[in-house]
Write an enzyme that holds these catalytic residues in place. Sequence first.
Site, short mmCIF file in Angstrom:
data_model
loop_
_atom_site.label_atom_id
_atom_site.label_comp_id
_atom_site.label_asym_id
_atom_site.label_seq_id
_atom_site.Cartn_x
_atom_site.Cartn_y
_atom_site.Cartn_z
N THR A 34 0.71 -1.08 -0.08
CA THR A 34 0.00 0.01 0.05
C THR A 34 1.01 1.36 -0.03
O THR A 34 1.87 1.24 0.29
CB THR A 34 -0.83 -0.19 1.03
OG1 THR A 34 -0.45 -0.22 2.31
CG2 THR A 34 -2.15 -0.89 0.88
N GLY A 35 0.48 2.38 -0.43
CA GLY A 35 1.07 3.56 -0.80
C GLY A 35 2.17 4.15 0.30
O GLY A 35 3.43 4.06 0.12
N THR A 36 1.68 4.30 1.50
CA THR A 36 2.34 4.89 2.35
C THR A 36 3.40 3.98 3.07
O THR A 36 4.69 4.13 3.11
CB THR A 36 1.56 5.52 3.67
OG1 THR A 36 0.57 6.28 3.03
CG2 THR A 36 2.30 6.21 4.81
N ASP A 60 -5.88 -1.21 -0.51
CA ASP A 60 -5.90 -2.73 0.16
C ASP A 60 -6.89 -3.35 -0.76
O ASP A 60 -6.69 -4.59 -0.93
CB ASP A 60 -6.58 -2.68 1.64
CG ASP A 60 -7.80 -1.75 1.72
OD1 ASP A 60 -7.92 -0.74 1.28
OD2 ASP A 60 -8.70 -2.20 2.84
#
Length: 131
Positions: A34-36, A60
């Site tokens: 996921t991005g972060t 997700d």
Amino acid sequence: MNVGLIAHDSKKKLMQNFCIAYRGILCKHTLYATGTTGRLIEQVTNLNIHKYLAGSLGGDEQLGSQIENNEIDLVIYLREPKLPKASDPDPSSITNLCDIHNIPVATNLATAEALIHALDRGDLDWREMYK
């Protein structure tokens, strides 16, 4: 193998440390996050990670789609079991998909370490067993 990485906010530092410790194993595989979480891992490891959206923005679900399409072989999902933040993705959707599609998933550090060592030994190439 294709490895999915997700961490709730309270577990992101733990995920970074895990990826630092096992960088030598992880670099041999294709990583998705996921991005972060992916950005934070890249900052401390220089690993190449395919990043989805942030979990709260649908990352997700993007990982879930790859699981449903048989494109993920292993998931490490370090989650907050007590009181996750409202912005944290719901762990049940990913873990349910992993159960449905027979994908190994770790939701805590002990299981993540067991799976990463199995990955290093080649013990997780379970798809070959079903051909």
